[in-house]
Design a protein around this motif. Sequence first.
Motif, PDB file in Angstrom:
ATOM      1  N   ASP A  50      13.454  -4.092  -7.822  1.00 55.17           N
ATOM      2  CA  ASP A  50      14.271  -4.241  -6.620  1.00 55.17           C
ATOM      3  C   ASP A  50      13.861  -5.470  -5.821  1.00 55.17           C
ATOM      4  OD1 ASP A  50      16.319  -3.420  -4.852  1.00 55.17           O
ATOM      5  OD2 ASP A  50      14.757  -2.759  -3.453  1.00 55.17           O
ATOM      6  N   GLU A  51      12.573  -5.707  -5.750  1.00 53.49           N
ATOM      7  CA  GLU A  51      12.125  -6.859  -4.974  1.00 53.49           C
ATOM      8  C   GLU A  51      12.605  -8.164  -5.599  1.00 53.49           C
ATOM      9  OE1 GLU A  51       7.927  -6.412  -4.484  1.00 53.49           O
ATOM     10  OE2 GLU A  51       8.160  -5.081  -2.753  1.00 53.49           O
ATOM     11  N   ARG A  52      12.993  -8.103  -6.833  1.00 56.55           N
ATOM     12  CA  ARG A  52      13.485  -9.314  -7.494  1.00 56.55           C
ATOM     13  C   ARG A  52      14.999  -9.329  -7.705  1.00 56.55           C
ATOM     14  NH1 ARG A  52       8.631  -8.058  -8.273  1.00 56.55           N
ATOM     15  NH2 ARG A  52       7.034  -9.683  -8.423  1.00 56.55           N
ATOM     16  N   THR A  53      15.662  -8.164  -7.557  1.00 59.08           N
ATOM     17  CA  THR A  53      17.102  -8.125  -7.865  1.00 59.08           C
ATOM     18  C   THR A  53      17.951  -7.449  -6.800  1.00 59.08           C
ATOM     19  OG1 THR A  53      16.882  -5.995  -8.930  1.00 59.08           O
ATOM     20  CG2 THR A  53      16.654  -7.938 -10.345  1.00 59.08           C
ATOM     21  N   SER A  54      17.325  -6.787  -5.856  1.00 59.74           N
ATOM     22  CA  SER A  54      18.062  -6.002  -4.860  1.00 59.74           C
ATOM     23  C   SER A  54      18.912  -4.918  -5.529  1.00 59.74           C
ATOM     24  CB  SER A  54      18.965  -6.924  -4.033  1.00 59.74           C
ATOM     25  OG  SER A  54      19.594  -6.187  -3.037  1.00 59.74           O
ATOM     26  N   ILE A  55      18.381  -4.379  -6.612  1.00 57.36           N
ATOM     27  CA  ILE A  55      19.182  -3.412  -7.361  1.00 57.36           C
ATOM     28  C   ILE A  55      19.455  -2.140  -6.568  1.00 57.36           C
ATOM     29  CG2 ILE A  55      17.236  -2.263  -8.527  1.00 57.36           C
ATOM     30  CD1 ILE A  55      19.556  -2.725 -10.967  1.00 57.36           C
ATOM     31  N   SER A  56      18.594  -1.877  -5.574  1.00 63.90           N
ATOM     32  CA  SER A  56      18.824  -0.664  -4.776  1.00 63.90           C
ATOM     33  C   SER A  56      20.186  -0.712  -4.099  1.00 63.90           C
ATOM     34  CB  SER A  56      17.712  -0.496  -3.746  1.00 63.90           C
ATOM     35  OG  SER A  56      17.672  -1.630  -2.903  1.00 63.90           O
ATOM     36  N   THR A  57      20.639  -1.918  -3.744  1.00 65.44           N
ATOM     37  CA  THR A  57      21.958  -2.027  -3.120  1.00 65.44           C
ATOM     38  C   THR A  57      23.026  -1.517  -4.084  1.00 65.44           C
ATOM     39  OG1 THR A  57      21.065  -4.105  -2.308  1.00 65.44           O
ATOM     40  CG2 THR A  57      23.358  -3.602  -1.759  1.00 65.44           C
ATOM     41  N   ALA A  58      22.932  -1.948  -5.330  1.00 62.06           N
ATOM     42  CA  ALA A  58      23.913  -1.520  -6.321  1.00 62.06           C
ATOM     43  C   ALA A  58      23.856  -0.012  -6.509  1.00 62.06           C
ATOM     44  CB  ALA A  58      23.664  -2.235  -7.645  1.00 62.06           C
ATOM     45  N   VAL A  59      22.653   0.526  -6.572  1.00 59.20           N
ATOM     46  CA  VAL A  59      22.532   1.971  -6.766  1.00 59.20           C
ATOM     47  C   VAL A  59      23.119   2.708  -5.575  1.00 59.20           C
ATOM     48  CG1 VAL A  59      20.922   3.877  -7.062  1.00 59.20           C
ATOM     49  CG2 VAL A  59      20.510   1.712  -8.236  1.00 59.20           C
ATOM     50  N   VAL A 111       0.845  -1.190   0.000  1.00 58.68           N
ATOM     51  CA  VAL A 111       0.000   0.000   0.000  1.00 58.68           C
ATOM     52  C   VAL A 111       0.879   1.239   0.000  1.00 58.68           C
ATOM     53  CG1 VAL A 111      -1.663   1.315   1.329  1.00 58.68           C
ATOM     54  CG2 VAL A 111      -1.920  -1.163   1.110  1.00 58.68           C
ATOM     55  N   GLU A 112       1.920   1.201   0.860  1.00 61.92           N
ATOM     56  CA  GLU A 112       2.765   2.394   0.953  1.00 61.92           C
ATOM     57  C   GLU A 112       3.442   2.721  -0.377  1.00 61.92           C
ATOM     58  OE1 GLU A 112       3.881   2.334   5.609  1.00 61.92           O
ATOM     59  OE2 GLU A 112       5.471   1.896   4.156  1.00 61.92           O
ATOM     60  N   THR A 113       4.028   1.686  -1.014  1.00 62.37           N
ATOM     61  CA  THR A 113       4.706   1.988  -2.264  1.00 62.37           C
ATOM     62  C   THR A 113       3.730   2.466  -3.316  1.00 62.37           C
ATOM     63  OG1 THR A 113       4.731  -0.395  -2.448  1.00 62.37           O
ATOM     64  CG2 THR A 113       6.861   0.704  -2.268  1.00 62.37           C
ATOM     65  N   LYS A 114       2.576   1.900  -3.299  1.00 66.93           N
ATOM     66  CA  LYS A 114       1.576   2.347  -4.277  1.00 66.93           C
ATOM     67  C   LYS A 114       1.277   3.817  -4.091  1.00 66.93           C
ATOM     68  CE  LYS A 114      -0.606  -1.280  -6.568  1.00 66.93           C
ATOM     69  NZ  LYS A 114      -1.386  -2.459  -6.190  1.00 66.93           N
ATOM     70  N   LYS A 115       1.200   4.211  -2.814  1.00 67.15           N
ATOM     71  CA  LYS A 115       0.878   5.596  -2.525  1.00 67.15           C
ATOM     72  C   LYS A 115       2.015   6.522  -2.955  1.00 67.15           C
ATOM     73  CE  LYS A 115      -0.522   5.215   1.701  1.00 67.15           C
ATOM     74  NZ  LYS A 115      -0.609   5.510   3.130  1.00 67.15           N
ATOM     75  N   SER A 116       3.276   6.031  -2.719  1.00 73.64           N
ATOM     76  CA  SER A 116       4.371   6.988  -2.748  1.00 73.64           C
ATOM     77  C   SER A 116       4.870   7.358  -4.139  1.00 73.64           C
ATOM     78  CB  SER A 116       5.544   6.446  -1.935  1.00 73.64           C
ATOM     79  OG  SER A 116       6.066   5.331  -2.623  1.00 73.64           O
ATOM     80  N   GLY A 117       4.398   6.776  -5.182  1.00 69.33           N
ATOM     81  CA  GLY A 117       4.942   7.190  -6.464  1.00 69.33           C
ATOM     82  C   GLY A 117       4.139   6.669  -7.617  1.00 69.33           C
ATOM     83  N   GLY A 118       4.573   7.062  -8.799  1.00 72.07           N
ATOM     84  CA  GLY A 118       3.838   6.645  -9.976  1.00 72.07           C
ATOM     85  C   GLY A 118       4.442   5.399 -10.581  1.00 72.07           C
ATOM     86  N   LEU A 119       4.489   5.387 -11.892  1.00 73.15           N
ATOM     87  CA  LEU A 119       4.932   4.205 -12.628  1.00 73.15           C
ATOM     88  C   LEU A 119       6.402   3.881 -12.349  1.00 73.15           C
ATOM     89  CD1 LEU A 119       3.939   2.174 -14.659  1.00 73.15           C
ATOM     90  CD2 LEU A 119       4.859   3.659 -16.457  1.00 73.15           C
ATOM     91  N   THR A 120       7.255   4.914 -12.351  1.00 72.55           N
ATOM     92  CA  THR A 120       8.685   4.693 -12.123  1.00 72.55           C
ATOM     93  C   THR A 120       8.900   4.012 -10.784  1.00 72.55           C
ATOM     94  OG1 THR A 120       8.831   6.886 -13.055  1.00 72.55           O
ATOM     95  CG2 THR A 120      10.893   5.839 -12.399  1.00 72.55           C
ATOM     96  N   ALA A 161       6.822   2.277  -9.039  1.00 74.42           N
ATOM     97  CA  ALA A 161       6.281   0.918  -9.057  1.00 74.42           C
ATOM     98  C   ALA A 161       7.241  -0.008  -9.781  1.00 74.42           C
ATOM     99  CB  ALA A 161       4.916   0.911  -9.734  1.00 74.42           C
ATOM    100  N   ALA A 162       7.764   0.461 -10.916  1.00 78.76           N
ATOM    101  CA  ALA A 162       8.683  -0.373 -11.682  1.00 78.76           C
ATOM    102  C   ALA A 162       9.956  -0.621 -10.886  1.00 78.76           C
ATOM    103  CB  ALA A 162       9.016   0.303 -13.006  1.00 78.76           C
ATOM    104  N   SER A 163      10.478   0.433 -10.257  1.00 78.71           N
ATOM    105  CA  SER A 163      11.699   0.267  -9.469  1.00 78.71           C
ATOM    106  C   SER A 163      11.468  -0.732  -8.361  1.00 78.71           C
ATOM    107  CB  SER A 163      12.128   1.586  -8.842  1.00 78.71           C
ATOM    108  OG  SER A 163      12.119   2.595  -9.787  1.00 78.71           O
TER     109      SER A 163
END
Lengths: 357, 539
Positions: free
Chosen positions: B28-37, B11-20, B22-24
């Motif tokens: 991230d939930e599948r790759t942990s890409i946020s760590t790399a970033v 719910v929170e992520t849905k609230k906090s942003g648009g398509l970008t 959601a896509a991020s």
Amino acid sequence: MAKDDNSGKDLAAADSSGVGQEGAPAGTVVVVRDAVANPGFPPHRPRVTDVQPSAERRAERTVYTLFYLSIVGSVFAIAAYMAFPIIPEDPGSVRTNNLFIGLGLSLALMAIGIGAVHWGKALMYDHEGIDERHPVRGSEDTRARAVEIFQEAGEESGIGRRTLIRNSLIGALIAFPLPAVVLFRGLGPQDDNPAALLSHTMWKKGTRLALDPTGTPIKASDITLGSAFHVIPEGLQDLEHGKLEEKAKAAVLLMRLKPEDLNELPERAGWSYDGIVAYSKICTHVGCPVALYEQQTHHLLCPCHQSQFDVSNHCEVIFGPAKRPLPQLPIAVDSEGYLIAQSDFTEPVGPSFWERN
Amino acid sequence: MSTSTTTTDLVETKKSGGLTAAASNYIDERTSISTAVKELGRKIFPDHWSFLLGEVALYSFVIILLSGSFLTFFFSAAMTPVEYDGSFVPLKGVEMSAAMSSSLDISFDIRGGLLMRQVHHWAALLFVAAIGLHMLRIYFTGAFRKPRELNWVIGFILFILAMAEGFTGYSLPDDLLSGNGLRIIDGMVKGIPLVGTWISYLLFGGEFPGEAIVGRLYSLHILLLPAIIVALIAMHLLFVVVHKHTQYPGAGRTNQNVVGYPVLPVYAAKAGGFFFIVFGVVMLMASLFTINPIWNYGPYDPSPVSAGTQPDWYIGFADGALRLIPPGLEFVWLDHTFSFNILIPLVALGLFILVVLIYPFIEAWVTGDKREHHILDRPRNAPTRTAIGAAGVTFYAALWATASSDIIATHFKVTMEGVIHTMQFLTLVGPFIAFFIAKRVCLALQKKDREIVLHGYESGRIVRLPGGEYIEVHQPIDEYERWKLVSYSDYKPLMLRPNAQGKITTGQKLRAGMSRWFFEDRIEPVGTTELERSHGDHH
Ligand code: HEM
Ligand code: FES
């Protein structure tokens, strides 16, 4: 005399810029006791685009104009692809096709590039950042744990204790790639011996000398004084297979000198005909065709590494990295006046190889 | 419990942003890409023009991959003889290999095909050149020192692989020049004792030229070598991230920090933009300048050859080495031929390559310095290293120039022999001269730096003192500029001392000798005492 300056008093573990090295030895570096101190960062200097709004606007305009230009370039390239087709048998059309597609693409690419760099330089926040460095080696804990893991693995597998298992495994690992090496024997035909192949060419007793590339037989009377001909054995052009392989060994240069200019070896008496001599064209250095004949000096020059051969002296090397004279093809004239070979070359032609003797 | 947390997250992520967003989140939930970033996104890269050389190498490789892949769709790596029947009239009806015929088709029958061939070839020339210059930058600034020694080795192997890629590519079209290049390789291989004849036989699948070599080189050219190169480039860059980039000395910069711009956004904009600039420049060259006009050379034939043709530039040094050998160096002994006219260049170049490859370890051994070095040396501050580099460059350049000995001879109307003898002299003696000059120049520049630190710049302004004397006013330099001139490591020669057993080992003696050679001439950096004294003089 024997004194190690390394550990002398004036040397310490690290120089002023080399702290945090976990006490790594600094070797023979001299530590300057009264080294000048790092003054810290100089004050930041703002860019024109930071202080002049008009400059900032101009920069912004430049960047987006460049990006639009890039689109123009891409469209131009596509248009050029259609507008400048290649017309069969017209090399000019190839040139225009190449030029205009290329120019469109160059514009498309460069405009993106220059625009992005300009954006980064003139408009993006330009305060430098600072990252801290840490020694590349893992922390002491990590390293200790890594050692421990290997020890545990060693104990749990018993690779240190069970030497028979270990050694036989090493043996097996060494042996298993060997069949792959053997497989590479198949790169060359199975039953031939390369050294033997290199020792023979297509020339045989009676083979007529023919012009390269037409294959027309040559009459001795066609060879004027001072001239040089590129020669192949008659029948080479009609070979079904191995034309280039045979030619790479059998190519010959035919030259006519004044008989008195020829200094022939006694054992080769009768290999020439009336001042006409035939020599292998394949350089004895690494095998380029020795194609340049200098009429005045009777010298042959190999264009690859400039070995020079003296035709009047049985093609002996007068300069350059080649060692051996070009092999001579013994020639004669048949009943119809055509030049023929008396035999094959009497030695392998071309570059040297181990088995040659 | 866990179900309820997930739903709130969602719910929170849905609230906090648009398509970008959601896509991020999805990624991230599948790759942990946020760590790399987080790790890489703000990583700092220092800025200097000389750091762009490695980028040029990388970008030209990308260009090569793109253009090369295009070429593979049309190129036929077969040596089967065919009768050419394409658009290039002068060669119509000529018998040639399918490889040559398809290369001509790429050039004359496919729109943009010639462009891609020329992009590929120009990018290849640039690629090798950029690696070479990048390597010189690394060398002369001492960027190969700990912890980067292994990356030097990787980089140098890449340089060699790049040349191998270039040579295999050059051989693919099976035109007159490419066949002639292969002929030379064949001759050299045959000169190797014991195995040479067989290696040549296996390589060419029978007698030279055979019908196998182009296909085999093709496998190397588009599969094996690129795969190794990609893997090594990945490792090379991984190490750059692990080590963090070096930086030139400058105020505020230390061995413990990296000062520069973050990857996002500035570095990405500049480096990304630079890729397009490099690509654009290569594209422009490919549109304007012909390279490797195989249609002028014709198909390979062992017999004709034209004088004055040249291999691609990076092969020149090897060709030159072959030319330099004096006559007569081939012997028959015990029924076998020993071709020293081929072995000497092979061994000499092999040794040269080996020394370059292990240079970082040699220098580390001589200095005994085990610390990490992240601040680059200004070349003058390592006079012996710079001089060794100058000697190496001279050696390479002399070999390279020799590859054009015939052109030099005809152009300057001198004899072939004269050119070769001169080049023999330059190859053997030139490096020593270059060493000497470079070292003197470095020491002189270091002295000049000291002068500037102590007495300031010459301002060019002459004033007359009350006593009638004229002096030139010296402009003192500010502390930030001064720092660049005084902050360098100064080594002194190693003195011999017996080890624990009271012995001096040969290894130690050698090391002490090398150390003396490296460091006997040294100019110390200015310290504060000296600085204050000199200021006293001025007041
Ligand atoms: C560092 C890497 C590479 C270098 C230095 C390089 C260099 C070259 C050179 C000099 C040629 C001769 C081009 C000519 O003038 O005709 C060539 C041909 C060719 N290359 Fe590459 N290349 C590289 C990588 C690749 C890759 C990765 C591919 C494919 C994915 C590729 C595909 C080709 C093809 C198909 C040809 C033959 C095209 C023709 O002759 O028309 N190359 N290469
Ligand atoms: S091949 Fe003739 S000199 Fe080298």
